[in-house]
Design an enzyme around this catalytic site. Structure first.
Site, PDB file in Angstrom:
ATOM      1  N   TYR A 104     -12.005  11.884 -16.400  1.00 47.01           N
ATOM      2  CA  TYR A 104     -11.577  10.554 -16.828  1.00 47.01           C
ATOM      3  C   TYR A 104     -12.327   9.484 -16.042  1.00 47.01           C
ATOM      4  O   TYR A 104     -12.495   9.609 -14.833  1.00 47.01           O
ATOM      5  CB  TYR A 104     -10.063  10.383 -16.598  1.00 47.01           C
ATOM      6  CG  TYR A 104      -9.573   9.037 -17.088  1.00 47.01           C
ATOM      7  CD1 TYR A 104      -9.356   8.835 -18.439  1.00 47.01           C
ATOM      8  CD2 TYR A 104      -9.390   7.974 -16.216  1.00 47.01           C
ATOM      9  CE1 TYR A 104      -8.937   7.596 -18.907  1.00 47.01           C
ATOM     10  CE2 TYR A 104      -8.975   6.737 -16.673  1.00 47.01           C
ATOM     11  CZ  TYR A 104      -8.751   6.551 -18.024  1.00 47.01           C
ATOM     12  OH  TYR A 104      -8.353   5.324 -18.492  1.00 47.01           O
ATOM     13  N   TRP A 106     -14.412   5.259 -16.370  1.00 48.39           N
ATOM     14  CA  TRP A 106     -15.040   4.214 -17.169  1.00 48.39           C
ATOM     15  C   TRP A 106     -16.563   4.255 -17.138  1.00 48.39           C
ATOM     16  O   TRP A 106     -17.210   3.631 -17.964  1.00 48.39           O
ATOM     17  CB  TRP A 106     -14.540   2.853 -16.692  1.00 48.39           C
ATOM     18  CG  TRP A 106     -13.314   2.417 -17.430  1.00 48.39           C
ATOM     19  CD1 TRP A 106     -12.112   3.054 -17.458  1.00 48.39           C
ATOM     20  CD2 TRP A 106     -13.183   1.254 -18.255  1.00 48.39           C
ATOM     21  NE1 TRP A 106     -11.223   2.345 -18.241  1.00 48.39           N
ATOM     22  CE2 TRP A 106     -11.857   1.237 -18.735  1.00 48.39           C
ATOM     23  CE3 TRP A 106     -14.044   0.218 -18.615  1.00 48.39           C
ATOM     24  CZ2 TRP A 106     -11.384   0.223 -19.571  1.00 48.39           C
ATOM     25  CZ3 TRP A 106     -13.556  -0.781 -19.439  1.00 48.39           C
ATOM     26  CH2 TRP A 106     -12.250  -0.768 -19.919  1.00 48.39           C
TER      27      TRP A 106
HETATM   28  N1  LIG Z   1     -10.927  -7.819 -13.744  1.00 53.37           N
HETATM   29  C1  LIG Z   1     -10.580  -6.634 -14.247  1.00 53.37           C
HETATM   30  N2  LIG Z   1     -10.092  -6.567 -15.512  1.00 53.37           N
HETATM   31  C2  LIG Z   1      -9.691  -5.383 -16.012  1.00 53.37           C
HETATM   32  C3  LIG Z   1      -9.809  -4.175 -15.289  1.00 53.37           C
HETATM   33  C4  LIG Z   1     -10.336  -4.270 -13.957  1.00 53.37           C
HETATM   34  O1  LIG Z   1     -10.450  -3.262 -13.234  1.00 53.37           O
HETATM   35  N3  LIG Z   1     -10.694  -5.514 -13.482  1.00 53.37           N
HETATM   36  N4  LIG Z   1      -9.417  -2.982 -15.846  1.00 53.37           N
HETATM   37  C5  LIG Z   1      -9.229  -2.924 -17.296  1.00 53.37           C
HETATM   38  C6  LIG Z   1      -8.356  -1.793 -17.654  1.00 53.37           C
HETATM   39  S1  LIG Z   1      -8.990  -0.223 -17.542  1.00 53.37           S
HETATM   40  C7  LIG Z   1      -7.082  -1.948 -18.092  1.00 53.37           C
HETATM   41  S2  LIG Z   1      -6.153  -0.597 -18.542  1.00 53.37           S
HETATM   42  C8  LIG Z   1      -6.479  -3.274 -18.215  1.00 53.37           C
HETATM   43  C9  LIG Z   1      -5.030  -3.308 -17.716  1.00 53.37           C
HETATM   44  O2  LIG Z   1      -4.459  -4.538 -18.046  1.00 53.37           O
HETATM   45  P1  LIG Z   1      -2.955  -4.850 -17.601  1.00 53.37           P
HETATM   46  O3  LIG Z   1      -2.162  -3.612 -17.648  1.00 53.37           O
HETATM   47  O4  LIG Z   1      -2.501  -5.991 -18.431  1.00 53.37           O
HETATM   48  O5  LIG Z   1      -3.210  -5.319 -16.085  1.00 53.37           O
HETATM   49  P2  LIG Z   1      -2.376  -5.160 -14.746  1.00 53.37           P
HETATM   50  O6  LIG Z   1      -3.142  -5.933 -13.744  1.00 53.37           O
HETATM   51  O7  LIG Z   1      -2.060  -3.756 -14.424  1.00 53.37           O
HETATM   52  O8  LIG Z   1      -0.956  -5.846 -15.043  1.00 53.37           O
HETATM   53  C10 LIG Z   1      -0.871  -7.167 -15.466  1.00 53.37           C
HETATM   54  C11 LIG Z   1       0.305  -7.864 -14.850  1.00 53.37           C
HETATM   55  O9  LIG Z   1       1.536  -7.226 -15.162  1.00 53.37           O
HETATM   56  C12 LIG Z   1       2.489  -7.711 -14.243  1.00 53.37           C
HETATM   57  N5  LIG Z   1       3.560  -6.748 -14.025  1.00 53.37           N
HETATM   58  C13 LIG Z   1       3.558  -5.650 -13.239  1.00 53.37           C
HETATM   59  N6  LIG Z   1       4.773  -5.045 -13.270  1.00 53.37           N
HETATM   60  C14 LIG Z   1       5.549  -5.784 -14.095  1.00 53.37           C
HETATM   61  C15 LIG Z   1       6.910  -5.688 -14.538  1.00 53.37           C
HETATM   62  O10 LIG Z   1       7.654  -4.779 -14.191  1.00 53.37           O
HETATM   63  N7  LIG Z   1       7.344  -6.644 -15.405  1.00 53.37           N
HETATM   64  C16 LIG Z   1       6.560  -7.670 -15.819  1.00 53.37           C
HETATM   65  N8  LIG Z   1       7.066  -8.539 -16.683  1.00 53.37           N
HETATM   66  N9  LIG Z   1       5.277  -7.788 -15.411  1.00 53.37           N
HETATM   67  C17 LIG Z   1       4.783  -6.861 -14.571  1.00 53.37           C
HETATM   68  C18 LIG Z   1       1.760  -7.941 -12.951  1.00 53.37           C
HETATM   69  O11 LIG Z   1       2.141  -9.199 -12.411  1.00 53.37           O
HETATM   70  C19 LIG Z   1       0.298  -7.861 -13.330  1.00 53.37           C
HETATM   71  O12 LIG Z   1      -0.469  -8.926 -12.848  1.00 53.37           O
HETATM   72  O13 LIG Z   1      -7.234  -4.214 -17.479  1.00 53.37           O
HETATM   73  C20 LIG Z   1      -8.618  -4.192 -17.843  1.00 53.37           C
HETATM   74  N10 LIG Z   1      -9.212  -5.365 -17.288  1.00 53.37           N
HETATM   75  N1  LIG Z   2      -2.311   1.866  -8.556  1.00 52.07           N
HETATM   76  C1  LIG Z   2      -2.973   1.778  -9.699  1.00 52.07           C
HETATM   77  N2  LIG Z   2      -3.874   2.721 -10.017  1.00 52.07           N
HETATM   78  C2  LIG Z   2      -4.555   2.636 -11.174  1.00 52.07           C
HETATM   79  C3  LIG Z   2      -4.329   1.572 -12.063  1.00 52.07           C
HETATM   80  C4  LIG Z   2      -3.359   0.586 -11.720  1.00 52.07           C
HETATM   81  O1  LIG Z   2      -3.091  -0.374 -12.470  1.00 52.07           O
HETATM   82  N3  LIG Z   2      -2.714   0.720 -10.519  1.00 52.07           N
HETATM   83  N4  LIG Z   2      -5.038   1.492 -13.240  1.00 52.07           N
HETATM   84  C5  LIG Z   2      -5.470   2.738 -13.815  1.00 52.07           C
HETATM   85  C6  LIG Z   2      -6.365   2.506 -14.952  1.00 52.07           C
HETATM   86  S1  LIG Z   2      -5.695   1.599 -16.236  1.00 52.07           S
HETATM   87  C7  LIG Z   2      -7.616   3.031 -15.026  1.00 52.07           C
HETATM   88  S2  LIG Z   2      -8.481   2.848 -16.489  1.00 52.07           S
HETATM   89  C8  LIG Z   2      -8.197   3.829 -13.920  1.00 52.07           C
HETATM   90  C9  LIG Z   2      -9.694   3.592 -13.735  1.00 52.07           C
HETATM   91  O2  LIG Z   2     -10.256   4.614 -12.985  1.00 52.07           O
HETATM   92  P1  LIG Z   2     -11.823   4.965 -13.073  1.00 52.07           P
HETATM   93  O3  LIG Z   2     -12.339   4.798 -14.449  1.00 52.07           O
HETATM   94  O4  LIG Z   2     -12.021   6.292 -12.436  1.00 52.07           O
HETATM   95  O5  LIG Z   2     -12.447   3.829 -12.148  1.00 52.07           O
HETATM   96  P2  LIG Z   2     -13.953   3.315 -11.997  1.00 52.07           P
HETATM   97  O6  LIG Z   2     -14.007   2.649 -10.679  1.00 52.07           O
HETATM   98  O7  LIG Z   2     -14.325   2.485 -13.178  1.00 52.07           O
HETATM   99  O8  LIG Z   2     -14.794   4.647 -11.935  1.00 52.07           O
HETATM  100  C10 LIG Z   2     -15.978   4.858 -12.639  1.00 52.07           C
HETATM  101  C11 LIG Z   2     -16.949   5.665 -11.801  1.00 52.07           C
HETATM  102  O9  LIG Z   2     -18.120   5.915 -12.591  1.00 52.07           O
HETATM  103  C12 LIG Z   2     -19.291   5.689 -11.795  1.00 52.07           C
HETATM  104  N5  LIG Z   2     -20.404   5.390 -12.712  1.00 52.07           N
HETATM  105  C13 LIG Z   2     -20.751   4.201 -13.251  1.00 52.07           C
HETATM  106  N6  LIG Z   2     -21.813   4.358 -14.080  1.00 52.07           N
HETATM  107  C14 LIG Z   2     -22.138   5.676 -14.062  1.00 52.07           C
HETATM  108  C15 LIG Z   2     -23.140   6.453 -14.723  1.00 52.07           C
HETATM  109  O10 LIG Z   2     -23.933   5.961 -15.519  1.00 52.07           O
HETATM  110  N7  LIG Z   2     -23.145   7.785 -14.454  1.00 52.07           N
HETATM  111  C16 LIG Z   2     -22.273   8.388 -13.604  1.00 52.07           C
HETATM  112  N8  LIG Z   2     -22.376   9.703 -13.407  1.00 52.07           N
HETATM  113  N9  LIG Z   2     -21.313   7.665 -12.961  1.00 52.07           N
HETATM  114  C17 LIG Z   2     -21.252   6.338 -13.197  1.00 52.07           C
HETATM  115  C18 LIG Z   2     -18.901   4.560 -10.881  1.00 52.07           C
HETATM  116  O11 LIG Z   2     -19.733   4.517  -9.741  1.00 52.07           O
HETATM  117  C19 LIG Z   2     -17.427   4.920 -10.558  1.00 52.07           C
HETATM  118  O12 LIG Z   2     -17.342   5.770  -9.437  1.00 52.07           O
HETATM  119  O13 LIG Z   2      -7.498   3.522 -12.703  1.00 52.07           O
HETATM  120  C20 LIG Z   2      -6.089   3.722 -12.822  1.00 52.07           C
HETATM  121  N10 LIG Z   2      -5.467   3.608 -11.510  1.00 52.07           N
HETATM  122 MO   LIG Z   3      -7.397   1.323 -17.887  1.00 51.17          MO
END
Ligand SMILES: Nc1nc2c(c(=O)[nH]1)N[C@H]1C(S)=C(S)[C@@H](COP(=O)(O)OP(=O)(O)OC[C@H]3O[C@@H](n4cnc5c(=O)[nH]c(N)nc54)[C@H](O)[C@@H]3O)O[C@H]1N2
Ligand SMILES: Nc1nc2c(c(=O)[nH]1)N[C@H]1C(S)=C(S)[C@@H](COP(=O)(O)OP(=O)(O)OC[C@H]3O[C@@H](n4cnc5c(=O)[nH]c(N)nc54)[C@H](O)[C@@H]3O)O[C@H]1N2
Ligand SMILES: [Mo]
Length: 767
Positions: A104, A106
């Site tokens: 898993y 990104w």
């Molecule tokens: N800059 C940036 N943007 C991203 C990403 C990133 O790594 N960086 N990751 C992307 C990915 S993979 C995903 S899945 C999305 C996730 O997108 P989201 O799931 O929308 O993002 P989060 O930051 O987990 O949560 C958003 C807000 O939910 C609120 N929250 C937490 N718990 C609760 C609760 O119990 N109740 C309520 N009402 N609110 C709550 C928190 O204040 C938090 O700031 O973001 C994407 N966008």
């Molecule tokens: N506590 C907490 N934990 C969370 C979350 C949260 O809200 N709270 N959010 C969750 C969510 S929604 C998500 S989506 C996950 C995200 O978790 P990940 O998708 O595992 O996070 P990334 O940091 O995007 O990891 C991508 C990796 O791919 C590598 N990479 C980039 N380009 C390439 C390439 O071309 N080739 C190879 N081989 N590698 C490459 C990068 O260096 C990096 O190490 O985290 C989850 N974990």
């Molecule tokens: Mo995500």
């Protein structure tokens, strides 16, 4: 000279010789993350220079040193040999269902050099592997939606009511978790325009009432903020539903025509089944929102054209299924689903493309072939799988068993960032015999591998940005030569496939350049079917960009079903939205009853000690998860090299803490350091520490302490219910105190110890 471009999950860029990259001119609000990208990719100290193998693995240790060992440099030929032999050995000795290729993550944008697709294609040809299902983003929704709305989450996202229609038609927007620019920076596979800020401004200009229910007011600046106790939104949603019913304002006609199970859910709301009416008074104490305010929202929802919108974060919590199901149920009671700009939405702002209305085009991707192994795990159950081979677990109404994994192959993900309870993963990670990691950087996961293979970044290769949700296509051009001996993932797999005797099946006799031409030719076919023409590849390569002709009609979720419920029924058990689902109820699933239900979370402020805080660990503003953590933007945001944690000034004062202090956060699962930033828009009983600081555990005075600020040493590694087994990252309590001991320097950001080694010495030591 023609403009040359590159692209990422956070934006499209022109390559410009001097400063690296600059955002395309038509992006109205380029992402902050992009500012750190070029420097992160060129942080040579954290880049992997050559293939290496772990010293202890060569010496046949059991994997228990997988986090502190040194490595030995090897050639690509040796590396390909080692990996191919390991795959063959494990496959022959234990079967391919002992190989985990879930991988898993990104990775990077770019249609061809998509790390996980390349790995899956390769492993499928090597006899297959165990994979993973769903995502970390929204597993609860992915498993629940097919039961209750009959759409997959992806299909629902594809029809999500356009924000342009919300702007024009909605008068009351009730947003759970906010609709924020921070997370809308991102879209998987690439994005050209960042328009959410413009949308929010236009909503304000039209005078739409926007309510943000969240523990953090910063989730939606400009909205009226109702500070809710985290993890209690389901109770609020039930109370809103109850009060509308109680006032005789429920849309009974909608409920009858478009839902099933309303009588059962109604009985629960009214307290007929459990003696507890889910009134505003009942919810007020749970949610910490005054009853009058709940009553006022209930009245406003039915007296306005209203939209109930929920972000993805709310369901990354214990019983995450309940909160989305309750929001959907409330929207059914209000009865405005299927109309322009009102009803129910999931994920506005969580990611850039939710609620945009560009044409959806099924661009071609690298074919992954067929996986001969059918076994999989729900994605967040990684540590459970490694810790209990053969152990049983429940998932979506099924009893399943974990496979016995001997070889883990990860390419393009960082589990030592993304998994909850990383100290537990550290133990689980010792179990496999061999771990192979492909990454461009020395992430915490790469440091815990046996064989580490250096990949290129998008700056070192040519690719296509083709996102099915984005209207622009780009030719991604290289900016510089590959670092050290880094190779494209495709080329790495090609050589291993050659050793294993299936090179031709893997490459189909194409090199990377041929594949780009091939994908483009297929894309031309897709475009033609969609009603427009793509230029020949050479012409596209010259301009570097193609914009799909747009027709913005706006989308309305559930439109077909609402206009003709008999002719276009939902594929649920009743053909309607299920407010009580018979199959889920009959399955007797732990943590997921047959209708939206309030179940107190495993950990919450409702039964916390007075000094405990609720930990919110959302997505970072400065990077994508752990990516670009070594880039200038993320580094400039740190406090004394630590990830910033946000706390209300009053909560800080009570604990004798001041802005800029280093603090220690801890609970029974672990402890980490962070830098303190004061934030008046936080609930005083919460602390927010974003995910993604590179995991850096050290032993300090007998304590295992993560010294950089990775919240996943504090989070709980348990499924949000036996239905989805999604992660519950947002459910955790912590305590904080000032860190007064000497500040431990970080150990990440530079390579581990690597010995140079002669090819001849190595051969005898291979397993
Ligand atoms: N800059 C940036 N943007 C991203 C990403 C990133 O790594 N960086 N990751 C992307 C990915 S993979 C995903 S899945 C999305 C996730 O997108 P989201 O799931 O929308 O993002 P989060 O930051 O987990 O949560 C958003 C807000 O939910 C609120 N929250 C937490 N718990 C609760 C609760 O119990 N109740 C309520 N009402 N609110 C709550 C928190 O204040 C938090 O700031 O973001 C994407 N966008
Ligand atoms: N506590 C907490 N934990 C969370 C979350 C949260 O809200 N709270 N959010 C969750 C969510 S929604 C998500 S989506 C996950 C995200 O978790 P990940 O998708 O595992 O996070 P990334 O940091 O995007 O990891 C991508 C990796 O791919 C590598 N990479 C980039 N380009 C390439 C390439 O071309 N080739 C190879 N081989 N590698 C490459 C990068 O260096 C990096 O190490 O985290 C989850 N974990
Ligand atoms: Mo995500």
């Amino acid at each position: 000279m023609n403009t040359r471009y590159t692209a990422s999950h956070w934006g499209a860029y022109e390559l410009d010789g001097k400063d690296g990259i600059k955002p395309v001119a038509d992006d109205p609000a380029p992402s902050r993350i992009g500012r750190g990208w070029f420097s992160a990719a060129r942080d040579w100290a954290s880049r992997i220079k050559s293939p290496v193998v772990r010293r202890g693995w060569l010496d046949g240790d059991g994997g228990d040193k997988r986090c502190e060992d040194s490595f030995v440099e090897i050639s690509w030929g040796e590396a390909a040999d080692l990996v191919s032999r390991e795959i063959v050995r494990v496959g022959q000795q234990f079967g391919n269902d002992a190989i985990f290729g879930g991988s898993y993550g990104w990775s990077s944008a770019g249609r061809f050099h998509h790390a996980q697709s390349q790995l899956r294609r390769f492993l499928n040809l090597a006899g297959g592997c165990v994979t993973s299902r769903e995502t970390y983003s929204h597993a609860a929704a992915e498993v629940l939606f097919p039961h209750v709305i009959g759409f997959t989450n992806r299909a629902f996202q594809d029809q999500m009511t356009s924000l342009s229609l919300v702007e024009e038609n909605c008068d009351y927007l009730l947003s759970f978790g906010g609709i924020g620019e921070r997370t809308a920076q991102i879209s998987s596979a690439g994005v050209t325009r960042h328009g959410i800020g413009e949308t929010l401004t236009r909503l304000q200009e039209r005078g739409v009432a926007v309510i943000c229910i969240s523990p953090q007011g910063s989730d939606m600046p400009g909205a009226s903020w109702l500070s809710i106790r985290p993890g209690t939104d389901t109770a609020l949603l039930l109370a809103l539903s109850f009060e509308i019913v109680n006032a005789g304002a429920a849309d009974e006609a909608f409920l009858k025509k478009y839902t099933s199970g309303w009588p059962e859910w109604r009985a629960y709301l009214l307290g007929e089944t459990d003696g507890v009416p889910k009134s505003a008074n009942w919810a007020a104490d749970i949610c910490d929102i005054p009853a009058e305010q709940i009553l006022s929202i209930a009245r406003n929802l039915v007296s306005h054209r209203s939209m109930v919108s929920m972000n993805w974060g709310l369901q990354r919590a214990d019983h995450g299924e309940q909160v989305i199901w309750a929001a959907l149920g409330l929207a059914c009671i209000v009865g405005q689903i299927g109309r322009a700009g009102t009803g129910f939405a999931f994920g506005y702002g969580s990611i850039n493309h939710v609620g945009t209305s560009s044409k959806l085009i099924a661009w071609p991707s690298v074919p992954q072939g067929r996986n001969p192994v059918s076994d999989f795990i729900p994605v967040a159950r990684l540590a459970d799988m490694l810790l209990s081979p053969g152990g049983s677990y429940q998932y979506n109404g099924e009893k399943r068993h974990y496979p016995d994994i001997r070889l883990v192959y990860w390419c393009g993900g960082n589990p030592f960032h993304h998994v909850q309870d990383l100290n537990r993963l550290e133990v689980a990670w010792q179990r496999p015999e061999t771990v192979v990691i492909q990454d461009h950087s020395w992430t915490s996961t790469a440091r815990r591998a046996d064989i580490v293979l250096p990949a290129t970044t998008p700056f070192e290769r040519t690719d296509l940005m083709m996102n099915r949700r984005d209207p622009s296509l780009f030719l991604m051009s290289p900016a510089h030569e590959p670092f050290g001996e880094a190779r494209d993932d495709f080329e790495i797999f090609r050589e291993i496939a050659e050793k294993m005797g299936f090179e031709e099946a893997f490459t189909e006799s194409r090199d990377a350049n041929d594949w780009l031409h091939h994908l483009w030719a297929r894309a031309q076919g897709v475009a033609q079917e969609t009603g427009f023409a793509l230029p020949p590849f050479e012409e596209f390569a010259n301009t570097g960009r193609f914009d799909v002709p747009e027709t913005d009609e706006g989308r309305i979720a559930f439109k077909a079903f609402v206009s003709d419920p008999e002719g276009a029924p939902l594929s649920t058990e009743s053909g309607k939205i299920t407010l009580h689902n018979k199959a889920i109820a009959a399955a007797g699933i732990e943590g997921c009853p047959g209708h939206p239900t309030w179940i107190p979370p495993l950990e919450s402020l409702l039964d916390a000690r007075s000094d405990e805080l609720h930990l919110i660990s959302g997505q970072p503003d400065t990077r994508l998860h752990s990516q670009n953590d070594r880039g200038s933007e993320a580094l400039s945001d740190k406090i004394q090299d630590r990830e910033p944690a946000y706390l209300h000034p009053k909560a800080a004062e009570e604990r004798g803490l001041a802005e800029g202090d280093v603090i220690r956060l801890w609970n029974e699962r672990g402890a980490c350091l962070a830098g303190l930033r004061l934030e008046p828009l936080m609930r005083p009983d919460c602390i927010s520490l974003a995910t993604g600081a590179w995991f850096d555990p050290q032993f300090i005075d007998g304590e295992r302490l993560e010294v950089h600020g990775n919240p996943n040493v504090l989070t709980i590694d348990k499924g949000c219910s036996d239905l989805s087994q999604g992660n519950m990252a947002h459910t955790a309590l912590v305590r904080v105190e000032k860190w007064t001991k000497p500040l431990p320097p970080l150990s990440i950001g530079r390579p581990p110890v690597i010995e140079r080694r002669e090819e001849s010495n190595l051969k005898g030591q291979m397993r």
